[in-house]
Design a protein around this motif. Structure first.
Motif, PDB file in Angstrom:
ATOM      1  N   ASN A 400       0.838  -1.211   0.000  1.00 22.30           N
ATOM      2  CA  ASN A 400       0.000   0.000   0.000  1.00 22.30           C
ATOM      3  C   ASN A 400       0.866   1.250   0.000  1.00 22.30           C
ATOM      4  O   ASN A 400       0.592   2.210  -0.721  1.00 22.30           O
ATOM      5  CB  ASN A 400      -0.902   0.028   1.239  1.00 22.30           C
ATOM      6  N   LYS A 403       2.053   1.663  -3.362  1.00 21.86           N
ATOM      7  CA  LYS A 403       0.977   1.989  -4.303  1.00 21.86           C
ATOM      8  C   LYS A 403       0.531   3.441  -4.181  1.00 21.86           C
ATOM      9  O   LYS A 403       0.210   4.086  -5.165  1.00 21.86           O
ATOM     10  CB  LYS A 403      -0.237   1.099  -3.977  1.00 21.86           C
ATOM     11  N   TYR A 404       0.458   3.915  -2.922  1.00 25.06           N
ATOM     12  CA  TYR A 404      -0.161   5.221  -2.703  1.00 25.06           C
ATOM     13  C   TYR A 404       0.846   6.331  -2.441  1.00 25.06           C
ATOM     14  O   TYR A 404       0.510   7.342  -1.835  1.00 25.06           O
ATOM     15  CB  TYR A 404      -1.177   5.122  -1.549  1.00 25.06           C
ATOM     16  N   ASP A 428       4.926   6.202   4.858  1.00 27.52           N
ATOM     17  CA  ASP A 428       5.229   6.657   3.494  1.00 27.52           C
ATOM     18  C   ASP A 428       5.011   8.157   3.401  1.00 27.52           C
ATOM     19  O   ASP A 428       4.449   8.763   4.320  1.00 27.52           O
ATOM     20  CB  ASP A 428       4.360   5.908   2.469  1.00 27.52           C
ATOM     21  N   ILE A 433      -4.540  10.096   3.632  1.00 30.28           N
ATOM     22  CA  ILE A 433      -5.945   9.641   3.569  1.00 30.28           C
ATOM     23  C   ILE A 433      -6.823  10.745   4.133  1.00 30.28           C
ATOM     24  O   ILE A 433      -6.510  11.335   5.176  1.00 30.28           O
ATOM     25  CB  ILE A 433      -6.116   8.339   4.385  1.00 30.28           C
ATOM     26  N   ARG A 447     -12.611   1.247  -0.483  1.00 32.13           N
ATOM     27  CA  ARG A 447     -11.490   1.935  -1.138  1.00 32.13           C
ATOM     28  C   ARG A 447     -11.779   3.426  -1.043  1.00 32.13           C
ATOM     29  O   ARG A 447     -12.849   3.871  -1.440  1.00 32.13           O
ATOM     30  CB  ARG A 447     -11.377   1.532  -2.611  1.00 32.13           C
ATOM     31  N   ALA A 448     -10.819   4.157  -0.487  1.00 26.47           N
ATOM     32  CA  ALA A 448     -11.052   5.595  -0.313  1.00 26.47           C
ATOM     33  C   ALA A 448     -11.179   6.250  -1.685  1.00 26.47           C
ATOM     34  O   ALA A 448     -10.450   5.889  -2.601  1.00 26.47           O
ATOM     35  CB  ALA A 448      -9.905   6.213   0.458  1.00 26.47           C
ATOM     36  N   GLY A 457      -6.670  -2.314  -6.837  1.00 24.95           N
ATOM     37  CA  GLY A 457      -6.832  -3.045  -5.582  1.00 24.95           C
ATOM     38  C   GLY A 457      -8.287  -3.426  -5.389  1.00 24.95           C
ATOM     39  O   GLY A 457      -9.171  -2.933  -6.098  1.00 24.95           O
ATOM     40  N   LEU A 458      -8.522  -4.341  -4.452  1.00 20.60           N
ATOM     41  CA  LEU A 458      -9.878  -4.815  -4.215  1.00 20.60           C
ATOM     42  C   LEU A 458     -10.442  -4.285  -2.894  1.00 20.60           C
ATOM     43  O   LEU A 458     -11.537  -4.642  -2.498  1.00 20.60           O
ATOM     44  CB  LEU A 458      -9.904  -6.345  -4.182  1.00 20.60           C
ATOM     45  N   GLY A 459      -9.677  -3.501  -2.180  1.00 18.87           N
ATOM     46  CA  GLY A 459     -10.151  -2.970  -0.892  1.00 18.87           C
ATOM     47  C   GLY A 459     -10.175  -4.029   0.196  1.00 18.87           C
ATOM     48  O   GLY A 459     -10.973  -3.962   1.124  1.00 18.87           O
ATOM     49  N   GLY A 461      -6.988  -5.533   1.412  1.00 17.12           N
ATOM     50  CA  GLY A 461      -5.696  -5.667   2.090  1.00 17.12           C
ATOM     51  C   GLY A 461      -5.760  -5.269   3.563  1.00 17.12           C
ATOM     52  O   GLY A 461      -5.372  -6.050   4.439  1.00 17.12           O
ATOM     53  N   LEU A 462      -6.265  -4.069   3.864  1.00 17.10           N
ATOM     54  CA  LEU A 462      -6.258  -3.594   5.248  1.00 17.10           C
ATOM     55  C   LEU A 462      -7.226  -4.378   6.131  1.00 17.10           C
ATOM     56  O   LEU A 462      -6.973  -4.564   7.320  1.00 17.10           O
ATOM     57  CB  LEU A 462      -6.579  -2.099   5.301  1.00 17.10           C
ATOM     58  N   SER A 486       1.308   8.646   5.276  1.00 24.41           N
ATOM     59  CA  SER A 486       0.543   7.785   6.179  1.00 24.41           C
ATOM     60  C   SER A 486       1.499   6.981   7.029  1.00 24.41           C
ATOM     61  O   SER A 486       2.621   6.653   6.597  1.00 24.41           O
ATOM     62  CB  SER A 486      -0.329   6.808   5.384  1.00 24.41           C
TER      63      SER A 486
HETATM   64  P1  ADP Z   1      -6.737  -1.592  -1.746  1.00 24.78           P
HETATM   65  O1  ADP Z   1      -5.363  -1.043  -1.585  1.00 24.78           O
HETATM   66  O2  ADP Z   1      -6.789  -2.884  -2.448  1.00 24.78           O
HETATM   67  O3  ADP Z   1      -7.685  -0.584  -2.286  1.00 24.78           O
HETATM   68  P2  ADP Z   1      -6.735  -1.773   1.133  1.00 24.78           P
HETATM   69  O4  ADP Z   1      -7.701  -2.445   2.042  1.00 24.78           O
HETATM   70  O5  ADP Z   1      -5.317  -2.191   1.216  1.00 24.78           O
HETATM   71  O6  ADP Z   1      -7.329  -1.924  -0.299  1.00 24.78           O
HETATM   72  O7  ADP Z   1      -6.795  -0.225   1.431  1.00 24.78           O
HETATM   73  C1  ADP Z   1      -8.050   0.418   1.556  1.00 24.78           C
HETATM   74  C2  ADP Z   1      -7.945   1.864   1.131  1.00 24.78           C
HETATM   75  O8  ADP Z   1      -7.155   2.570   2.083  1.00 24.78           O
HETATM   76  C3  ADP Z   1      -7.226   2.060  -0.176  1.00 24.78           C
HETATM   77  O9  ADP Z   1      -8.145   1.973  -1.252  1.00 24.78           O
HETATM   78  C4  ADP Z   1      -6.615   3.433  -0.052  1.00 24.78           C
HETATM   79  O10 ADP Z   1      -7.573   4.396  -0.437  1.00 24.78           O
HETATM   80  C5  ADP Z   1      -6.384   3.579   1.432  1.00 24.78           C
HETATM   81  N1  ADP Z   1      -4.961   3.355   1.775  1.00 24.78           N
HETATM   82  C6  ADP Z   1      -4.401   2.239   2.276  1.00 24.78           C
HETATM   83  N2  ADP Z   1      -3.101   2.404   2.525  1.00 24.78           N
HETATM   84  C7  ADP Z   1      -2.793   3.676   2.152  1.00 24.78           C
HETATM   85  C8  ADP Z   1      -1.595   4.470   2.158  1.00 24.78           C
HETATM   86  N3  ADP Z   1      -0.426   3.976   2.593  1.00 24.78           N
HETATM   87  N4  ADP Z   1      -1.696   5.747   1.716  1.00 24.78           N
HETATM   88  C9  ADP Z   1      -2.857   6.256   1.284  1.00 24.78           C
HETATM   89  N5  ADP Z   1      -4.027   5.554   1.257  1.00 24.78           N
HETATM   90  C10 ADP Z   1      -3.996   4.289   1.685  1.00 24.78           C
END
Ligand code: ADP
Length: 496
Positions: A400, A403-404, A428, A433, A447-448, A457-459, A461-462, A486
């Protein structure tokens, strides 16, 4: 259309009852049947009807009329025939009329008072439910004033924040006032004398009762009446206070339940929407690698390619197959999260610093476009955690972070001991967020909006990370702000 019989006016009913008594007397006298005749039972019937219709006043009035009219006949018969069986029966009838009229009237009055009370309590329930508290109290006060035939009724209850609310809005009970005294002690207070300095010739007597439900004083009710209150009435008003308190409690519970149901419904609707979105995203995510697999395998099958090209196509096919595998893993994880069996964890003492370094190196080896910094103090105690679970937690958090956040920026993997825990943070310098998205990022499928550069992503991971951390006896928190990067901090139990 419903047809209703118009109500008979009370005067007509009184006249009817009077006529029945007169007719009974006339029949007894006219026929010369004597006081023992069966017709005399009509007196009892009239007294009972009077009692049922007009309560004690009706029963007593009809009985009195019957006695007045019948007594001369009875006396005349005793004078003429002596105190025989017929005269004795006549006397019993007179006594029966009085007892039946009086007793039935008293019972009817009591039943009506009860009915009034229940109806008032019902009206209170309605007044207090689904309305602002002050407005409900105003209506409830008016209903009580009517029931108690009082000049004034004042209600004050504690609002949700503990402050006193009255019918005229927020108005704390004056310290030292009768209401404050009752609220403090939970006992009722009767002020039968004119308050000092009262100018009125017939001052009001005031009774203040606590509104107690479940052993808790929810408020106080003050009732003012010129006539004062008998001991019985005071006891009845205290009991009514308990019923008002119950009505208040019910109204609160109902409001609470309604808002909980509304929140749960909102959440279900949101979850449903997120699930549909998830299906759309998941099918898109599956189709993209499939299209590549189909396209490149067709090229290999039907076109003569140079060896270099073949290697390139095979590499793409391999990468896409890997991606498909990861998506399937995510879906399986989702199924596990939803069924509540997160993972089969075997916690054991684990030095976390080497695991952090290995993760950073694995990302670099996969050609990550970021810089990685790993920092852990020397002598960091071992965490008590399942190695595979920690690796999956870190993989998700680091992927993540990558990615972000923009290519070339730094991703930091930090570890430290805090009290009985080992804390691992993944930081990072990405887009961060938004505050309104923060409470939901650990929800499955979430997913934000505008999540960084169209990152895929599928939302999930977290949500998976959170389940793994909690199943390991740890906790996860996030500190993030738009534009400020974050920081995800995982705290795990450490070896004692
Ligand atoms: P995915 O990454 O597959 O969308 P996650 O469950 O990992 O799903 O994350 C959920 C949401 O949280 C992401 O869609 C993103 O918007 C936000 N997010 C997660 N990690 C970060 C990060 N390090 N920086 C910014 N936004 C994040």
């Amino acid at each position: 259309m419903t047809l209703r019989t118009p109500p008979i006016p009370a005067a007509a009913e009184w006249a009817g009852l009077g006529a029945l008594v007169l007719a009974t007397t006339a029949t007894i006298a006219g026929r010369g049947a004597g006081p023992g005749t069966a017709i005399r039972h009509l007196y009892v019937v009239a007294a009972l009807v009077g009692a049922l219709r007009f309560g004690l006043a009706g029963g007593v009035a009809v009985a009195a009329l019957a006695v007045l009219l019948d007594a001369p006949l009875l006396l005349e018969s005793i004078e003429t025939w002596g105190l025989g069986a017929a005269a004795a029966e006549g006397c019993v009838t007179v006594a029966l009329v009085v007892v039946a009229g009086g007793l039935a009237g008293a019972l009817v009055n009591r039943a009506r008072r009860r009915l009034d009370r229940y109806q008032t309590v019902l009206a209170l329930q309605r007044a207090l439910a689904g309305r602002p508290l002050a407005e409900g109290l105003l209506l409830a006060g008016a209903a009580l004033r009517r029931l108690l035939r009082a000049e004034a009724v004042e209600l004050a209850v504690r609002g949700e924040d503990g402050a006193w609310v009255g019918a005229r809005g927020r108005r704390p009970l004056q310290p030292g006032s009768a209401g404050a005294w009752v609220a403090e002690r939970g006992r009722s207070l009767y002020l039968p004398d004119a308050p000092p300095g009262a100018r009125s010739a017939s001052p009001r007597r005031v009774l203040v009762v606590p509104l107690v439900a479940g052993g808790q004083a929810l408020g106080v009710a003050g009732v003012a009446r010129r006539l004062g209150f008998s001991r019985d009435e005071r006891a009845a008003i205290e009991a009514l206070g308990a019923q008002v308190a119950l009505a208040l409690e019910n109204a609160r519970l109902r409001d609470d339940l309604e808002s909980r149901i509304a929140a749960a419904t909102r959440r279900l609707v949101e979850l449903d929407r997120a699930k549909s979105e998830f299906v759309a995203i998941a099918s898109h995510e599956l189709r993209t690698p499939l299209t590549s697999l189909r396209g490149f395998s067709e090229l290999l099958l039907f076109r003569r390619c140079r060896e270099e090209e073949q290697r390139h196509f095979l590499a793409v096919i391999h990468a896409e197959a890997e991606r498909l595998g990861r998506i399937l893993d995510d879906l399986l994880d989702l199924a596990r999260i939803e069924s509540g069996q997160c993972a089969d964890l075997r916690p054991a003492p684990l030095a976390v610093a080497p695991v952090l370094r290995a993760r950073a190196e694995a990302f670099l080896a996969q050609g990550a476009t970021h810089r990685f910094r790993v920092a852990a103090p020397a002598g960091l105690p071992a965490a008590l955690v399942d190695r595979d679970a920690l690796e999956r937690i870190l993989t998700n958090l680091v992927s993540n972070a990558v990615k972000y956040s923009p290519a070339g920026s730094e991703v930091r993997l930090l570890a430290a001991a805090t009290g009985p825990r080992v804390e691992i943070a993944v930081e990072d310098d990405g887009a961060g967020i938004a505050p309104d998205a923060l409470p939901r990022i650990f929800d499955p499928y979430y997913r934000a909006p505008g999540g960084g550069r169209g990152a895929r992503g599928l939302g999930l991971g977290l949500a998976l990370v959170k389940s793994l951390v909690e199943a390991s006896g740890g906790a996860i928190r996030v500190d993030s702000a738009p534009g400020a990067g974050s920081r995800f901090t995982v705290s795990l139990p450490r070896v004692p």
